[in-house]
Design a protein around this motif. Structure first.
Motif, PDB file in Angstrom:
ATOM      1  N   ASP A 231       0.106  13.845  11.236  1.00  0.00           N
ATOM      2  CA  ASP A 231       1.369  13.098  11.277  1.00  0.00           C
ATOM      3  C   ASP A 231       1.109  11.607  11.460  1.00  0.00           C
ATOM      4  O   ASP A 231       1.838  10.764  10.953  1.00  0.00           O
ATOM      5  CB  ASP A 231       2.224  13.628  12.428  1.00  0.00           C
ATOM      6  CG  ASP A 231       3.595  12.970  12.486  1.00  0.00           C
ATOM      7  OD1 ASP A 231       4.408  13.294  11.618  1.00  0.00           O
ATOM      8  OD2 ASP A 231       3.824  12.137  13.378  1.00  0.00           O
ATOM      9  N   LEU A 232       0.041  11.278  12.205  1.00  0.00           N
ATOM     10  CA  LEU A 232      -0.287   9.880  12.462  1.00  0.00           C
ATOM     11  C   LEU A 232      -1.140   9.287  11.342  1.00  0.00           C
ATOM     12  O   LEU A 232      -1.683   8.197  11.486  1.00  0.00           O
ATOM     13  CB  LEU A 232      -1.005   9.754  13.814  1.00  0.00           C
ATOM     14  CG  LEU A 232      -0.104  10.067  15.013  1.00  0.00           C
ATOM     15  CD1 LEU A 232      -0.915  10.307  16.269  1.00  0.00           C
ATOM     16  CD2 LEU A 232       0.896   8.949  15.235  1.00  0.00           C
ATOM     17  N   GLY A 233      -1.282  10.028  10.260  1.00  0.00           N
ATOM     18  CA  GLY A 233      -1.910   9.463   9.074  1.00  0.00           C
ATOM     19  C   GLY A 233      -3.342   9.901   8.833  1.00  0.00           C
ATOM     20  O   GLY A 233      -3.981   9.422   7.897  1.00  0.00           O
TER      21      GLY A 233
ATOM     22  N   LYS B 110      -5.374   3.816  10.316  1.00  0.00           N
ATOM     23  CA  LYS B 110      -5.013   2.861   9.265  1.00  0.00           C
ATOM     24  C   LYS B 110      -5.901   1.627   9.287  1.00  0.00           C
ATOM     25  O   LYS B 110      -5.626   0.652   8.590  1.00  0.00           O
ATOM     26  CB  LYS B 110      -3.547   2.460   9.415  1.00  0.00           C
ATOM     27  CG  LYS B 110      -2.614   3.608   9.104  1.00  0.00           C
ATOM     28  CD  LYS B 110      -1.153   3.197   9.163  1.00  0.00           C
ATOM     29  CE  LYS B 110      -0.244   4.394   9.226  1.00  0.00           C
ATOM     30  NZ  LYS B 110      -0.138   4.954  10.599  1.00  0.00           N
ATOM     31  N   ARG B 111      -6.946   1.642  10.119  1.00  0.00           N
ATOM     32  CA  ARG B 111      -7.920   0.554  10.189  1.00  0.00           C
ATOM     33  C   ARG B 111      -7.273  -0.802  10.503  1.00  0.00           C
ATOM     34  O   ARG B 111      -7.634  -1.825   9.934  1.00  0.00           O
ATOM     35  CB  ARG B 111      -8.703   0.425   8.869  1.00  0.00           C
ATOM     36  CG  ARG B 111      -9.537   1.655   8.570  1.00  0.00           C
ATOM     37  CD  ARG B 111     -10.078   1.555   7.153  1.00  0.00           C
ATOM     38  NE  ARG B 111     -10.603   2.838   6.706  1.00  0.00           N
ATOM     39  CZ  ARG B 111     -11.811   3.281   6.967  1.00  0.00           C
ATOM     40  NH1 ARG B 111     -12.625   2.573   7.697  1.00  0.00           N
ATOM     41  NH2 ARG B 111     -12.203   4.450   6.523  1.00  0.00           N
ATOM     42  N   VAL B 112      -6.318  -0.762  11.399  1.00  0.00           N
ATOM     43  CA  VAL B 112      -5.744  -2.020  11.890  1.00  0.00           C
ATOM     44  C   VAL B 112      -6.803  -2.675  12.780  1.00  0.00           C
ATOM     45  O   VAL B 112      -7.516  -1.987  13.512  1.00  0.00           O
ATOM     46  CB  VAL B 112      -4.462  -1.725  12.700  1.00  0.00           C
ATOM     47  CG1 VAL B 112      -3.934  -2.976  13.371  1.00  0.00           C
ATOM     48  CG2 VAL B 112      -3.401  -1.107  11.796  1.00  0.00           C
ATOM     49  N   SER B 113      -6.905  -4.009  12.721  1.00  0.00           N
ATOM     50  CA  SER B 113      -7.963  -4.700  13.462  1.00  0.00           C
ATOM     51  C   SER B 113      -7.779  -4.483  14.964  1.00  0.00           C
ATOM     52  O   SER B 113      -6.669  -4.273  15.448  1.00  0.00           O
ATOM     53  CB  SER B 113      -7.917  -6.186  13.169  1.00  0.00           C
ATOM     54  OG  SER B 113      -6.797  -6.748  13.818  1.00  0.00           O
ATOM     55  N   ARG B 114      -8.902  -4.552  15.681  1.00  0.00           N
ATOM     56  CA  ARG B 114      -8.906  -4.272  17.108  1.00  0.00           C
ATOM     57  C   ARG B 114      -7.915  -5.160  17.863  1.00  0.00           C
ATOM     58  O   ARG B 114      -7.174  -4.701  18.724  1.00  0.00           O
ATOM     59  CB  ARG B 114     -10.317  -4.481  17.659  1.00  0.00           C
ATOM     60  CG  ARG B 114     -10.416  -4.461  19.168  1.00  0.00           C
ATOM     61  CD  ARG B 114     -11.783  -4.927  19.602  1.00  0.00           C
ATOM     62  NE  ARG B 114     -12.705  -3.812  19.683  1.00  0.00           N
ATOM     63  CZ  ARG B 114     -12.867  -3.059  20.778  1.00  0.00           C
ATOM     64  NH1 ARG B 114     -12.170  -3.297  21.846  1.00  0.00           N
ATOM     65  NH2 ARG B 114     -13.729  -2.075  20.801  1.00  0.00           N
ATOM     66  N   ASN B 157       3.524   2.843  15.143  1.00  0.00           N
ATOM     67  CA  ASN B 157       3.181   2.769  13.716  1.00  0.00           C
ATOM     68  C   ASN B 157       4.304   2.184  12.867  1.00  0.00           C
ATOM     69  O   ASN B 157       4.158   2.096  11.652  1.00  0.00           O
ATOM     70  CB  ASN B 157       2.863   4.179  13.203  1.00  0.00           C
ATOM     71  CG  ASN B 157       1.750   4.826  13.982  1.00  0.00           C
ATOM     72  OD1 ASN B 157       0.630   4.380  13.943  1.00  0.00           O
ATOM     73  ND2 ASN B 157       2.077   5.882  14.727  1.00  0.00           N
ATOM     74  N   HIS B 158       5.430   1.820  13.505  1.00  0.00           N
ATOM     75  CA  HIS B 158       6.608   1.342  12.784  1.00  0.00           C
ATOM     76  C   HIS B 158       6.949   2.249  11.607  1.00  0.00           C
ATOM     77  O   HIS B 158       6.987   1.795  10.458  1.00  0.00           O
ATOM     78  CB  HIS B 158       6.397  -0.093  12.249  1.00  0.00           C
ATOM     79  CG  HIS B 158       6.038  -1.068  13.313  1.00  0.00           C
ATOM     80  ND1 HIS B 158       6.598  -1.038  14.576  1.00  0.00           N
ATOM     81  CD2 HIS B 158       5.172  -2.105  13.335  1.00  0.00           C
ATOM     82  CE1 HIS B 158       6.092  -2.012  15.304  1.00  0.00           C
ATOM     83  NE2 HIS B 158       5.210  -2.673  14.589  1.00  0.00           N
TER      84      HIS B 158
END
Lengths: 324, 347
Positions: A231-233, B110-114, B157-158
């Protein structure tokens, strides 16, 4: 004495002051005594029989063996340890045996984990009740027949003109087998006289001890956690690495304790299958049985105990038991 | 995509059915949920509401029909490709990760930056008032705190749509009421479409902009809370949303002259002395009080009328004490209510 607050509700048979009832009441009120009774047999068994013999063995490893008279003298010395580890002439073969056995145990453990995990995962996640029952039976079934019989039948299966060779030749895989048997160090004349054969039989014999703990650990991971992850991708592989594997890792460690320690100590499989090279178990058997060198046999038995202690402390440090 | 009200449709169910073996869990449901709405799926257990939610999340796929997310067909899409997040009934927090790591999980994927990850996690922790608990493991939190972490982990995660599967079910009454208000406030603040599954009609009435009442895999009614409460479309809706008196067709004919069943809310009925004349725009029936249930704030009277209709009447305890209301047992009374409060329903 207990008093019955509402005697009209109690069937007459329960009101009778039979001795069993009195004992039950007494134990119910003295729970320490009750747990004492519960633990009596296990404590007797573990402390007296198990730890006692382990201690005796430890003490014997410090006895002295007279190579000339082949007598064991109850004199404290480190001779046996020197013979096993430091003596320039006597120790190298012993060290080779330890190395060989640890490598085999490691290989068997890793292979068992790789083979067992998908099966345990399937049993825990996808199999319906009937399929699950059938698979449990399938995993346990080999344990019902004699260990010796199974090892000897594997010797026949793996023999040069045995079923395995026939099967591989039918599949046209003989070049692969020849290549495997030609590898220096693990190959040999046939599967049944090579380390590959020993490895295969170990893998077969200990596999249930890996499948069951992993399965038990996976059963305890709620399905909603995998759903939450996706669910979180997270794709399935990410979910496996970040959620399922960490949470079931205690099961893998529990299984590896079985496969690793059982391989370290076994003396039947290397005796029946494989080359004439010793493993720890077979060496202990020879030192004790043929030569009567109890101190060295004891030292060689202390080795797997120490290896397992190191193994467990490393596993603990890696956090294998955090999720318990 | 726009509809008649020119509002964007967030989730569209078009003739969606889901079968489990011989059980028709969802029976050809069509439904539009609009962007920015707080929408509740209300119904008893086994009515298909949770299956509908799980089909939006992607954990189940429909046996037939189509599900669209902002105009995009998603019925065959795996959960990890949908811009939707779920707050699970059992929270489903990862037990081997602390609160921060749980919340950051979706951002990690989603590999968002730290740097951005830390900032967003801290923001959301503030929003759910757990600023100081970031390093704790889920097992060290109370039920209410876990619930907030689950909410934070989804919201960080919006997502375009947030799905909530009976998230307050495990909390005690006080905490639940507090969380209802908070959830609604958070939803209005972030403006995300919330789809909320519950079997608690009070919860659905408190929080929703609109709600759908489910029964046996079908939607019985869709509407705003007041609309569903005041004008229930079916006898099921009338009895499930609040308490209702249901008068079947035969008895209804004697009273109204029409053989149509109707429902009547118990708070709309007045208790009077038997001699009271019935006003012209009202129905009045003589009867006896069979039983009295004292509920603190109000009292529920069970009245057997001579016309054969058994009615529940609710009266607020304005000035009466418990001993007074209990004394009303077996007393002859007259029940009076305005004709306009009869709601004709489908049986």
């Amino acid at each position: 004495m207990t008093s019955e607050p509402d005697s009209t509700m109690t069937p007459p048979s329960l009101k009778s002051k039979s001795p069993f009832r009195l004992i039950s009441n007494f134990l119910y009120r003295h729970s320490c005594l009750a747990t004492g009774f519960l633990l009596l047999l296990p404590v007797l068994w573990l402390v007296v029989v198990y730890l006692g013999s382990l201690g005796t063995m430890m003490i014997q490893s410090f006895y002295t063996y007279d190579h000339n008279t082949t007598q064991v003298l109850a004199e404290f010395s480190l001779d046996a340890y020197k013979e096993a580890f430091t003596d320039p002439i006597l120790s190298p073969p012993n060290k080779d045996v330890i190395k060989r056995t640890v490598r085999m145990a490691g290989a068997v453990t890793i292979a068992a984990a790789i083979v067992a995990f998908p099966l345990a995962y399937y049993m825990a996640r996808y199999a319906g009740p009937k399929m699950k029952g059938a698979l449990y039976l399938g995993v346990m079934l080999p344990l019902w027949s004699s260990y010796l019989v199974r090892v000897y039948s594997w010797k026949l299966i793996l023999a040069k003109d045995g079923v395995m060779t026939w099967f591989l030749s039918k599949l046209g895989l003989m070049p692969v087998l020849d290549w495997l048997l030609g590898i220096e160090g693990i190959g040999g004349k046939s599967l049944s006289t090579s380390y590959i054969g020993v490895f295969l039989v170990f893998l077969y014999v200990w596999l249930p001890y890996m499948v069951l703990p992993i399965n038990a650990a996976l059963e305890r991971v709620p399905k909603s956690l995998t759903e939450a992850s996706s669910d979180l991708g997270a794709r399935p592989w990410y979910t496996f690495l970040r959620v399922i594997l960490p949470l079931s890792f205690p099961g893998v460690v529990a299984g590896s304790i079985f496969t690793f320690s059982l391989t370290l100590g076994d003396y039947i499989i290397p005796n029946v299958i494989g080359t004439s090279s010793y493993f720890l178990g077979t060496l202990v058997n020879v030192e004790r049985g043929t030569l009567g060198n109890w101190p060295l046999a004891s030292v060689l038995t202390v080795v797997p105990v120490v290896i397992m202690m190191v193994y467990l402390s490393v596993a603990k440090r890696l956090g294998a038991f955090d999720a318990l | 995509m726009t509809d008649n009200n020119s509002r964007q449709v967030a989730v569209r169910f078009a003739d969606v059915a889901r079968r489990f073996g011989t059980v028709q869990a969802v029976d050809h449901v069509s439904l539009d949920i609009y962007d920015g709405e707080f929408f509740s799926l209300l119904g008893p257990s086994g009515s298909g509401k949770t299956t509908c939610l799980r089909m939006i999340a992607g954990f189940e796929s429909p046996s037939s029909g189509s599900i669209q997310l902002y105009g995009e067909e998603v019925s065959k899409m795996p959960p990890y490709e949908r811009d939707v997040n779920t707050v699970f009934q059992d929270y489903a927090l990862f037990p081997h990760m602390n609160v921060q790591k749980n919340i950051a999980y979706g951002l990690m994927v989603k590999r968002v930056s730290r740097k951005e990850r830390e900032q967003r996690v801290n923001e959301i922790l503030d929003m759910v008032q757990l600023t100081t608990l970031g390093k704790r493991k889920p097992s060290q939190l109370s039920g209410g705190q876990r619930q907030r972490v689950a909410l934070a982990r989804a919201l960080v995660n919006h997502p375009r749509v947030l799905l909530l599967d009976e998230p307050l079910g495990a909390l005690d009454l006080k905490l639940r009421q507090q969380m209802q208000i908070e959830l609604k406030a958070i939803q209005q603040r972030v403006g995300i479409t919330f789809i909320y599954v519950t079997h608690d009609q009070e919860e659905a009435l408190t929080m929703s902009d609109r709600l759908a009442v489910f029964n046996h895999g079908k939607i019985e009614q869709v509407g705003a809370p007041a609309e569903v409460y005041e004008r229930p479309a079916t006898s099921f809706v009338a009895s499930f949303v609040g308490v209702s008196n249901f008068v079947e067709a035969g008895l209804a004919q004697k009273l109204t002259g029409e053989a149509k069943p109707f429902t009547l809310r118990p708070e709309k009925i007045r208790l009077s002395t038997p001699e009271t004349p019935t006003p012209a725009d009202c129905f009045g029936l003589n009867g006896t009080i069979r039983d009295v249930i004292y509920l603190g704030m109000y009292t529920r009277y069970l009245v057997d009328t001579e016309a054969g209709i058994d009615l529940t009447v609710v009266v607020q305890n304005l000035e009466s004490t418990s001993s007074e209301v209990f004394a009303a047992r077996k007393r002859p009374v007259k029940v009076i209510w305005q004709k306009a409060h009869n709601r004709v329903v489908e049986e």
